[in-house]
Design an enzyme around this catalytic site. Structure first.
Site, short mmCIF file in Angstrom:
data_model
loop_
_atom_site.label_atom_id
_atom_site.label_comp_id
_atom_site.label_asym_id
_atom_site.label_seq_id
_atom_site.Cartn_x
_atom_site.Cartn_y
_atom_site.Cartn_z
N TYR A 113 0.92 -1.26 -0.42
CA TYR A 113 -0.15 0.29 -0.19
C TYR A 113 1.12 0.92 -0.02
O TYR A 113 0.17 2.35 -0.78
CB TYR A 113 -0.84 -0.07 1.06
N GLU A 114 1.97 1.15 1.03
CA GLU A 114 2.74 2.63 0.85
C GLU A 114 3.51 2.06 -0.18
O GLU A 114 4.37 3.27 -0.60
CB GLU A 114 3.59 2.50 2.32
N GLU A 161 3.59 1.96 15.24
CA GLU A 161 4.18 1.69 14.27
C GLU A 161 3.61 1.50 12.46
O GLU A 161 4.16 2.66 11.78
CB GLU A 161 5.15 1.02 14.77
N VAL A 184 -5.30 -1.76 7.99
CA VAL A 184 -6.98 -3.09 7.70
C VAL A 184 -6.95 -3.15 5.84
O VAL A 184 -7.10 -2.81 4.49
CB VAL A 184 -8.27 -1.58 7.75
N GLY A 213 -13.84 0.87 6.22
CA GLY A 213 -15.11 1.32 5.76
C GLY A 213 -16.40 0.60 6.80
O GLY A 213 -17.63 0.94 6.83
N GLY A 250 -15.51 0.62 10.56
CA GLY A 250 -14.59 1.08 11.61
C GLY A 250 -14.08 0.17 12.28
O GLY A 250 -13.00 0.46 13.73
N TYR A 304 -6.54 11.61 11.82
CA TYR A 304 -5.52 11.65 12.28
C TYR A 304 -6.46 13.11 13.03
O TYR A 304 -6.36 12.64 14.06
CB TYR A 304 -4.79 11.13 12.19
#
Length: 159
Positions: free
Chosen positions: A24-25, A82, A86, A92, A94, A130
């Site tokens: 993902y990153e 760290e 999900v 979506g 929670g 955040y």
């Protein structure tokens, strides 16, 4: 949904989540962790971090990795988050919020002075999440890093 601390038998699942977050990153090339390394680092004689696992209908849905740090200004421990991730199939629902709140509660229950983490500058959904939960963006602080080879090189200069 259930959230529980990881057990040593969960190491393959933890590594799978690490590989997913790295993808993902856009950092898959940086993952060198193995099950053996994680087993020793997370469940050996000196555990370096803790892991929470989230399940949706008994299916693994996400994880959070955190460890203690220390603030000299506060004179007390803090928590460094760290990873929080999900699986896209469970977003979506929670789960990310539940993991974030679970780590926050652990930090609060342990009387920590703060909780910190880094977010990639392009990850606007995470930044918005955040901030919506009261986090402050510490823009005046820059992240520095010494890699393993850099650490070794410095250690050799002290020999």
């Amino acid at each position: 949904m259930t959230i529980r601390p990881a057990l040593v038998d969960d190491v393959p699942l933890i590594l799978a989540f690490i590989r997913q977050i790295a993808e993902y990153e856009k950092l898959s090339h940086a993952v060198v962790a193995t099950e053996e390394i994680l087993r020793e680092s997370l469940f050996g004689p000196r555990p370096a971090a803790e892991v929470l696992l989230a399940f949706h209908d008994d299916a693994p849905a996400g994880y959070a990795v955190f460890f203690h740090n220390f603030s000299t200004f506060l004179g007390k421990a803090g928590v460094y988050l760290e990873d929080i991730f999900v699986d896209p199939a469970y977003r979506g629902k929670g789960i990310g919020k539940a993991l974030f709140l679970a780590v926050s509660k652990i930090a609060s229950d342990r009387n920590c002075g703060r909780m910190e983490w880094c977010v990639l500058d392009w990850n606007q959904p995470a930044i918005d999440f955040y901030k919506a939960h009261g986090a402050e963006h510490m823009q005046e602080w820059g992240l520095f890093r010494l890699t393993e080879s850099g650490l070794r090189k410095l250690a050799e200069t002290q020999a």
